[in-house]
Design a protein around this motif. Structure first.
Motif, PDB file in Angstrom:
ATOM      1  N   MET A   1       0.845  -1.163   0.000  1.00  0.00           N
ATOM      2  CA  MET A   1       0.000   0.000   0.000  1.00  0.00           C
ATOM      3  C   MET A   1       0.893   1.228   0.000  1.00  0.00           C
TER       4      MET A   1
ATOM      5  N   LEU B   1      -4.756   6.688  -1.424  1.00  0.00           N
ATOM      6  CA  LEU B   1      -4.282   5.356  -1.063  1.00  0.00           C
ATOM      7  C   LEU B   1      -4.206   4.539  -2.346  1.00  0.00           C
TER       8      LEU B   1
ATOM      9  N   ILE C   1      -2.987   0.533  -3.878  1.00  0.00           N
ATOM     10  CA  ILE C   1      -2.466  -0.808  -3.680  1.00  0.00           C
ATOM     11  C   ILE C   1      -1.545  -1.082  -4.866  1.00  0.00           C
TER      12      ILE C   1
ATOM     13  N   LEU D   1      -9.818   0.335   2.865  1.00  0.00           N
ATOM     14  CA  LEU D   1      -8.662  -0.463   3.271  1.00  0.00           C
ATOM     15  C   LEU D   1      -9.098  -1.818   3.814  1.00  0.00           C
TER      16      LEU D   1
ATOM     17  N   ASN E   1     -10.139  -4.206   1.276  1.00  0.00           N
ATOM     18  CA  ASN E   1      -9.020  -4.702   0.479  1.00  0.00           C
ATOM     19  C   ASN E   1      -8.009  -5.499   1.311  1.00  0.00           C
TER      20      ASN E   1
ATOM     21  N   TRP F   1      -6.631  -4.917   4.452  1.00  0.00           N
ATOM     22  CA  TRP F   1      -5.663  -4.265   5.333  1.00  0.00           C
ATOM     23  C   TRP F   1      -6.241  -4.112   6.731  1.00  0.00           C
TER      24      TRP F   1
ATOM     25  N   CYS G   1      -6.446  -1.987   9.995  1.00  0.00           N
ATOM     26  CA  CYS G   1      -6.258  -0.571  10.334  1.00  0.00           C
ATOM     27  C   CYS G   1      -5.870  -0.440  11.801  1.00  0.00           C
TER      28      CYS G   1
END
Length: 105
Positions: A1, A13, A15, A78, A81, A83, A85
């Protein structure tokens, strides 16, 4: 990222991934040989027998532009996808758009 600050209260952001530069090679004794660079791209890592490196490339649809107001949507993007946090990431997102860390909750 990758997180890029675009302008005041605006960030993106993305990817991204490194490109495949070639397959891993071995010498006569079976030892893997990793060249320092390939055509003149920098080698970053080996992944499943492939040499990866060069510049990060971001695919279509793999980015999300956000502002202070849309920070919650960026966090959801995020998570959608894959990720996690954590506190550190939330602080970086807030900093990128000039928000306070408490606005990420």
């Amino acid at each position: 990222m990758r997180l890029d600050k675009e302008a005041d209260n605006n960030a993106v952001l993305e990817i991204c991934q490194y490109e495949v530069l070639g397959e891993m090679q071995s010498d006569e004794e079976g030892n893997q040989i990793l060249p320092p660079d390939i055509d003149p791209e920098e080698v970053v890592r080996i992944e499943d027998g492939y040499i990866c490196g060069g510049a990060l490339a971001c695919g279509d649809g793999q980015s999300f532009q956000f502002t202070t107001e849309t920070l919650p949507e960026a966090i959801e993007w995020l998570k959608d996808n894959g990720w996690k946090c954590n506190t550190e990431l939330l602080a970086e997102l807030a900093k990128a758009v000039g928000a306070s860390a408490s606005e990420t909750r």
